[in-house]
Design a protein around this motif. Structure first.
Motif, PDB file in Angstrom:
ATOM      1  N   GLY A  14      88.272  34.071  -2.525  1.00  0.00           N
ATOM      2  CA  GLY A  14      89.329  35.436  -2.481  1.00  0.00           C
ATOM      3  C   GLY A  14      89.534  35.828  -1.016  1.00  0.00           C
ATOM      4  N   PRO A  15      90.004  36.988  -1.001  1.00  0.00           N
ATOM      5  CA  PRO A  15      90.429  37.672   0.138  1.00  0.00           C
ATOM      6  C   PRO A  15      89.010  37.700   1.382  1.00  0.00           C
ATOM      7  CG  PRO A  15      91.540  38.461  -1.338  1.00  0.00           C
ATOM      8  CD  PRO A  15      90.532  37.718  -2.114  1.00  0.00           C
ATOM      9  N   ARG A  16      89.159  38.019   2.469  1.00  0.00           N
ATOM     10  CA  ARG A  16      88.223  38.429   3.203  1.00  0.00           C
ATOM     11  C   ARG A  16      88.116  39.780   3.929  1.00  0.00           C
ATOM     12  NH1 ARG A  16      84.433  34.812   3.226  1.00  0.00           N
ATOM     13  NH2 ARG A  16      84.741  33.079   2.345  1.00  0.00           N
ATOM     14  N   LEU A  17      87.237  40.217   4.360  1.00  0.00           N
ATOM     15  CA  LEU A  17      87.376  41.537   5.226  1.00  0.00           C
ATOM     16  C   LEU A  17      87.426  40.966   6.564  1.00  0.00           C
ATOM     17  CD1 LEU A  17      84.749  44.207   3.851  1.00  0.00           C
ATOM     18  CD2 LEU A  17      87.271  44.056   3.778  1.00  0.00           C
ATOM     19  N   GLU A  18      88.061  41.933   7.623  1.00  0.00           N
ATOM     20  CA  GLU A  18      87.733  41.381   9.027  1.00  0.00           C
ATOM     21  C   GLU A  18      87.623  42.802   9.971  1.00  0.00           C
ATOM     22  OE1 GLU A  18      91.138  39.064  10.275  1.00  0.00           O
ATOM     23  OE2 GLU A  18      91.033  40.236  12.139  1.00  0.00           O
ATOM     24  N   GLY A  75      78.723  46.527   7.262  1.00  0.00           N
ATOM     25  CA  GLY A  75      77.805  47.435   8.143  1.00  0.00           C
ATOM     26  C   GLY A  75      78.361  47.675   9.664  1.00  0.00           C
ATOM     27  N   ASP A  76      79.164  47.108  10.510  1.00  0.00           N
ATOM     28  CA  ASP A  76      79.720  47.519  11.251  1.00  0.00           C
ATOM     29  C   ASP A  76      80.584  48.690  11.242  1.00  0.00           C
ATOM     30  OD1 ASP A  76      80.729  47.466  13.980  1.00  0.00           O
ATOM     31  OD2 ASP A  76      81.377  45.564  14.266  1.00  0.00           O
ATOM     32  N   ALA A  77      81.513  48.707  10.268  1.00  0.00           N
ATOM     33  CA  ALA A  77      82.261  49.727   9.903  1.00  0.00           C
ATOM     34  C   ALA A  77      81.299  51.118   9.602  1.00  0.00           C
ATOM     35  CB  ALA A  77      82.999  49.635   8.538  1.00  0.00           C
ATOM     36  N   VAL A  78      80.312  50.944   9.016  1.00  0.00           N
ATOM     37  CA  VAL A  78      79.394  52.009   8.494  1.00  0.00           C
ATOM     38  C   VAL A  78      78.857  52.610   9.971  1.00  0.00           C
ATOM     39  CG1 VAL A  78      77.329  52.652   7.398  1.00  0.00           C
ATOM     40  CG2 VAL A  78      79.150  51.247   6.193  1.00  0.00           C
ATOM     41  N   ALA A  79      78.344  51.588  10.635  1.00  0.00           N
ATOM     42  CA  ALA A  79      77.741  52.264  12.043  1.00  0.00           C
ATOM     43  C   ALA A  79      78.571  52.854  12.761  1.00  0.00           C
ATOM     44  CB  ALA A  79      77.307  50.887  12.687  1.00  0.00           C
ATOM     45  N   SER A 131      83.794  40.837  13.772  1.00  0.00           N
ATOM     46  CA  SER A 131      82.636  41.033  13.350  1.00  0.00           C
ATOM     47  C   SER A 131      82.101  40.303  12.252  1.00  0.00           C
ATOM     48  CB  SER A 131      82.390  42.566  12.883  1.00  0.00           C
ATOM     49  OG  SER A 131      81.051  42.740  12.081  1.00  0.00           O
ATOM     50  N   THR A 132      80.530  39.890  12.362  1.00  0.00           N
ATOM     51  CA  THR A 132      80.133  38.944  10.999  1.00  0.00           C
ATOM     52  C   THR A 132      79.813  39.801  10.003  1.00  0.00           C
ATOM     53  OG1 THR A 132      78.144  39.318  12.247  1.00  0.00           O
ATOM     54  CG2 THR A 132      79.319  37.273  12.659  1.00  0.00           C
ATOM     55  N   ASP A 133      79.498  40.960  10.248  1.00  0.00           N
ATOM     56  CA  ASP A 133      79.168  42.074   9.045  1.00  0.00           C
ATOM     57  C   ASP A 133      80.148  43.179   9.150  1.00  0.00           C
ATOM     58  OD1 ASP A 133      78.002  43.598   7.170  1.00  0.00           O
ATOM     59  OD2 ASP A 133      76.546  44.136   8.480  1.00  0.00           O
TER      60      ASP A 133
END
Ligand SMILES: [Fe+3]
Ligand SMILES: [Mg+2]
Ligand SMILES: [Zn+2]
Ligand SMILES: [Zn+2]
Lengths: 329, 732
Positions: free
Chosen positions: B185-189, B198-202, B193-195
């Motif tokens: 399926g689709p992927r986040l981007e 996690g990066d968005a939350v930070a 970033s590899t995470d």
């Protein structure tokens, strides 16, 4: 009858009644002037009626408007204005001194525009049947080049120019009616544009069209271009020259300067590559000192005028059917 | 034993909601053979089996459909048994009349949510988990019939595991068209970033502004309790005061910010997941810049798996507002235009086909009907012999298409004078026509000559145009919302609308049914000095109503007061208006609540917030010949101000007085007309204080009261009203 503000309603009236009645190939152009081929020469012919309250206002009067309006219609069609006619409809009891004032300013304006009023007519109507004085002028000029000018000549990539700050005349008139009690130093922009138009034609071979931005203001001219050429006209709000006094009064009045009448400004569309040269040529003339490129012509959305705002938004700048009416619910 | 056959056609919301598996289960359970499939008209079913089992199937079918399904009609024809072997799900077939209903987008269901947070599940923390009971629908459908190749999931071929679920009639994902997994399926981007999560939350925790791709467009997010981030977001978005919505992880977080009653809880947790306006708790831990000068907060719960992941990991509420600059439409294809606003963009590669803003509800009433509701049809109280397109109003534009007795009300489109919004309008009209197979023969529009929706209608070829007066459309919309046709006494209170007499209406008492209206009464007209400028500057209405006032508002605007009074007096760009919204504006300015607004209705909203709900007296207002003298209320305000009465009390007395005057006027109208039912519509009736008092007063006098529920009272409901009026006038 809401048919006077120079927008869609006027077009409908003109098209429904007069175009139907008089239909012919020249009239169908619906240009400000008719271009007539007579023998080897091309003549431009135009007529205009003038109704204004008050008759005398800062910077001019109905006489100036009557000469300059017709001269400008000839000038923006690319002609050198030559001869004018003048017709007067005068209300019984109208002061002779005022009539002399009007005639004098007409002569001054004609001298300045290097034209002659060569014939005329006068009628008197009963008291209460006219607002003092109406003036009708017609004019003829000669076209001394073989360039085709007109809104349908406009194409994507062209630049849109105004010859100076907009809205001065309309706002001056509204304030001059005296019912707002606002003091102002504003004066009408009424002026003859024949030299400015000629200077532009000399400087820029790629002039597509010129149009004096009278009733309905710059916005109405731009819409006419967008529709006639089936192009998009994209204007940068920040690039439009507006005097701070005009902007302030327009804000108070709740009126957009883009829709306010000018009597000494034109909109020109020129080949995009010649826009700098065109603006420089205009700026060399005192009446064009604040000429500016205000936008560009694009392909899409065809038929629309878009206004890029300071925030980066893009608003649709449509023709108004009549007086501006509130739209915010 | 002899076998009998039946062919069925099922219409309604039956595609993409697990309806075929439901039929499959039902049929195989009764040992029927045959097949079921989607086509443009809905679902077709062919069954054969014993007489007894076939009969049982027909009676069981409507009994227990899947949660998102809605059966409108089942048409059964008898036929000979074909001798089919087993029961199968057939491939979609094209052709025939369009009648399939596309489902709205729905929030992640409980089963999918369990998988999302189950470390043993193969979709553990996969941000695109969905099934036949939840997930994207309307926003990803390109064409009908609804199946994967016609959605924006077309570019994601299913892996073997997903394929097996998709083809297993006993699986929750049987024919779940957008189903997918981390393998296929689709992927986040997020900027390489590899995470991404996690990066968005930070970044959020750090106070950054994040753009997040959602179901119907990009949102902008910041930590709601951050000391500076919400203010930074306001500045970058050029959004001065209009409240931001807040997303909370769950009900517990919601109750920490707001008083959540039973209705509020149902709205928050339901599958549509609108923004729910709720009373804010005094101790709500939230930045002052989130919703300045209002005592309410708009809350919503997560509705995509990605929201769930972000909110759970972050542990605190976020501002979640549409990704745009001020009044532009929400960004949805790419986030380029958000570059100057967002510090980072959390996006993904599942395209959004059509925009849908978040919906807004309050106390069981829809204020903005969009994501989660559109394009679900409303059933009309009449049938339209000719398909109608109603073009709506200008600022809170929606449009409406009708077919038979169904009205397809569009998602919120917005301010048509913004060019991108206008494009969105024209494209959405085309999209709806294709989706529902409607070619309008009749086009309804407002009477305002300069509305871009009116201009659009005027440029269409080969249609009959029907102009519908703005306030008649409001009342017709309220009638349709309640499944009624009138006649009623219609009270339409709003900001401005074009009156056929050349004045600007907005405080109207109409005797109306769907076909027509008579303007029986109205607020006493006053000049609107400067047109829209007076709408943006409520202090001008104080000057229009009370030119000789000597109050703080007069002194605040002393340089312009006399000129505005003169404009009003001499009719210089000052059309007359009977607007109720402008009466509220004048009151708000007199009470120093608001002199200039930065969003529609702001002065009235803040006046309502400032009013003391425990005050029961109201100012008297004269009603002469069915004309309500609104200026009486303003004079009473001035008297109370001079007497030193508390502003909260004054604001309440104003509301109460206007409500009482409405009741009085309706009672007089009943004497003339005998009508016992009152319909209340127009944006002003979104004012809860005014609505409650008006409705209660009317009921006490024995009136039956109709108010909006499923459709906004504001201009978002205009297109529905135009549509039913046009339908009635063309023989419906
Ligand atoms: Fe309205
Ligand atoms: Mg002219
Ligand atoms: Zn699910
Ligand atoms: Zn997979």
């Amino acid at each position: 009858l809401a048919h006077g503000a120079g927008g869609k309603a006027t077009q409908t009236l003109v098209e429904a009644v007069f175009l139907e009645a008089f239909r012919n190939p020249v009239l169908e152009q619906l240009d400000d002037s008719a271009v007539l081929e007579i023998g080897p020469s091309r003549l431009a012919l135009t007529t205009d009626s003038f109704v204004v309250t008050p008759l005398f206002f800062p910077g001019g009067d109905i006489g100036h408007l009557a000469i300059n309006g017709t001269v400008n219609d000839l000038a923006v069609s690319g002609a050198r204005p030559l001869y004018l006619t003048a017709g007067f409809i005068i209300e019984e009891g109208f002061p002779v001194a005022d009539l002399i004032r009007i005639a004098t300013s007409m002569r001054e304006a004609a001298d300045a525009a290097d034209v002659h009023v060569v014939t005329g007519d006068t009628k008197v109507v009963q008291r209460g049947k006219g607002d003092g004085c109406y003036v009708t002028t017609a004019g003829v000029g000669v076209i001394e080049h073989d360039r085709r000018l007109g809104p349908s000549e406009v194409r994507p990539g062209d630049a849109v120019i105004v010859s100076g700050p907009i809205g001065d005349h309309g706002i001056t008139i509204m304030l001059a009616r005296g019912d707002l009690g606002i003091e102002s130093d504003l004066v009408s922009d009424t002026a003859s544009l024949h030299e400015l138009a000629a200077a532009l034609l000399d400087a820029a071979p790629g002039v597509r069209m010129m149009r004096d931005a009278t009733r309905g203001g710059v916005a109405t001219v731009l819409n006419e271009v967008a529709r006639a050429a089936e192009v998009a006209v994209v204007v940068e709000e920040d690039a439009i020259p507006v005097r701070p006094e005009v902007r302030g009064a327009a804000e108070l009045l709740g009126i957009d300067p883009l829709y306010v009448a000018c009597e000494g400004r034109f909109v020109a569309v020129v080949d995009g590559a010649e826009s700098d040269r065109a603006v420089e040529a205009l700026r060399r003339h005192p009446l064009g000192a604040r000429a500016a490129v205000i936008g560009r012509v694009g392909e899409a959305p065809a038929g629309l005028v878009l206004l890029k705002t300071a925030f980066g938004g893009t608003r649709i700048c449509d023709v108004l059917v009549g007086d501006p009416l509130p739209r915010i619910c | 034993m002899s076998r009998v056959g039946r062919d069925l056609r099922v219409a309604g919301v039956v595609q993409g909601v697990g309806f075929r598996p439901y039929v499959h289960r039902l049929a195989t359970g009764l040992r029927l053979s045959g097949r079921v499939g989607n086509d443009v008209a809905g679902v077709f079913i062919e069954i054969e089996g014993t007489q007894e089992n076939v009969t049982e199937f027909l009676s069981a079918l409507p009994r227990d459909p899947p949660p998102l399904a809605r059966i409108d009609r089942v048409h059964v024809t008898a036929c000979a048994a074909r001798g089919a072997d087993g029961f199968e799900i057939a491939a979609s077939r094209d052709g025939g009349a369009h009648g399939a209903l596309v489902s709205a987008d729905f929030a992640t269901c409980a089963d999918c949510l369990r998988e999302l947070f189950d470390p043993a599940d193969r979709r553990y923390r996969y941000p695109f988990v969905n099934c036949t009971h939840c997930g994207p629908r309307f926003t990803i459908v390109r064409e009908v019939p609804y199946d994967r190749p016609r959605t924006t999931m077309a570019d994601f071929p299913m892996c073997a595991a997903c394929g097996a679920e998709y083809t297993d009639p006993t699986d929750r994902r049987f024919h779940a068209e957008p189903t997918c997994c981390p393998d296929c399926g689709p992927r986040l981007e997020l900027g390489g970033s590899t995470d991404p999560v996690g990066d968005a939350v930070a970044r959020l925790a750090d106070g950054q502004v994040l753009a997040i791709k959602g179901l119907g467009g990009f949102h902008l997010a910041v930590l709601a309790a951050h000391p500076t981030a919400p203010a930074v977001l306001r500045a970058r978005k050029h959004r001065a005061d209009k409240p931001f919505a807040v997303m909370v992880a769950d009900l517990r977080q919601a109750t920490e910010l707001c008083e959540v009653d039973e209705i509020g809880e149902r709205e928050l947790t339901g599958p549509r997941r609108p923004i729910v306006l709720l009373p804010r708790r005094a101790d709500a831990r939230i930045s002052a810049a989130v919703a300045p000068a209002t005592s309410e907060l708009g809350l919503m719960l997560p509705y995509t798996p990605l929201h769930h992941l972000l909110l759970r990991d972050l542990g605190e509420p976020i501002v979640l507002t549409s990704g745009n600059i001020s009044d532009e439409p929400i960004a949805y294809r790419d986030a380029d235009r958000l570059a100057g606003i967002a510090d980072a963009v959390l996006t993904h590669n599942r395209p959004i086909h059509i925009r849908a803003d978040d919906s807004v509800v309050r106390a069981g009433t829809v204020l903005r009907r969009s994501r989660g509701y559109a394009p679900e049809p409303l059933v009309l109280p009449l049938s339209c012999p000719q398909p109608v397109l109603a073009c709506g109003a200008e600022l809170k534009n929606t449009f409406c298409l009708t077919k038979g007795s169904h009205a397809f009300l569009s998602q919120h489109i917005g301010d048509l004078t913004d060019h991108e919004t206008y494009v969105s309008f024209t494209e959405s009209v085309q999209h709806f026509q294709r989706l529902f197979g409607i070619t309008p023969r009749v086009v309804a529009h407002d009477l305002h000559p300069d509305y871009l929706s009116t201009r659009y209608a005027g440029e269409l070829d080969d249609v009959d145009l029907i102009g519908v007066q703005h306030h008649h459309a409001h009342i017709a919309s309220c009638l349709a919302d309640n499944g009624e046709t009138g006649p009623v006494i219609g009270v339409a209170f709003d900001g401005t609308g074009y009156g056929p007499d050349g004045t600007i209406w907005g405080g109207e008492f109409l005797v109306a049914d769907l076909s027509g209206y008579e303007r029986a009464g109205h607020l006493r007209p006053v000049p609107l000095p400067g047109g829209d400028a007076a709408v943006r500057q409520p202090w001008r209405m104080a000057a229009a109503y009370l030119p000789n006032a000597d109050l703080p508002v007069t002194r605040r605007h002393k340089t312009q007061w006399a000129a505005v009074v003169a404009m009003a007096r001499n009719g210089v760009n000052a059309p007359l208006t009977s607007s109720a919204g402008r009466l509220f504006d004048a009151a708000a300015a007199l009470l120093d609540v608001r002199d200039e607004i930065t969003y529609e209705g702001q002065a009235a909203i803040e006046l309502e917030q400032c009013a003391d709900p425990s005050t029961s007296e109201g100012y008297p207002a004269a009603v002469h010949d069915l004309v309500v003298h609104g200026e009486d209320l303003l004079h009473a305000i001035v008297a109370d101000l001079h007497a030193g009465v508390d502003r909260a009390v004054i604001a309440a007395r104003f509301h109460n007085g206007l409500a009482d005057a409405v009741v009085t006027c309706c009672a007089r109208l009943r004497e003339h007309t005998g009508l016992q039912t009152v319909a209340l519509s127009g944006g002003v009736f979104q004012n809860a204080l005014l609505l409650r008092r008006t409705a209660a007063g009317l009921r006490r006098r024995g009136f039956r009261v109709l108010t909006h529920q499923r459709v906004p009272a504001n201009d978002g409901g205009i297109s529905l009203g135009q549509a039913v009026v046009a339908a009635r006038r063309t023989g419906g």
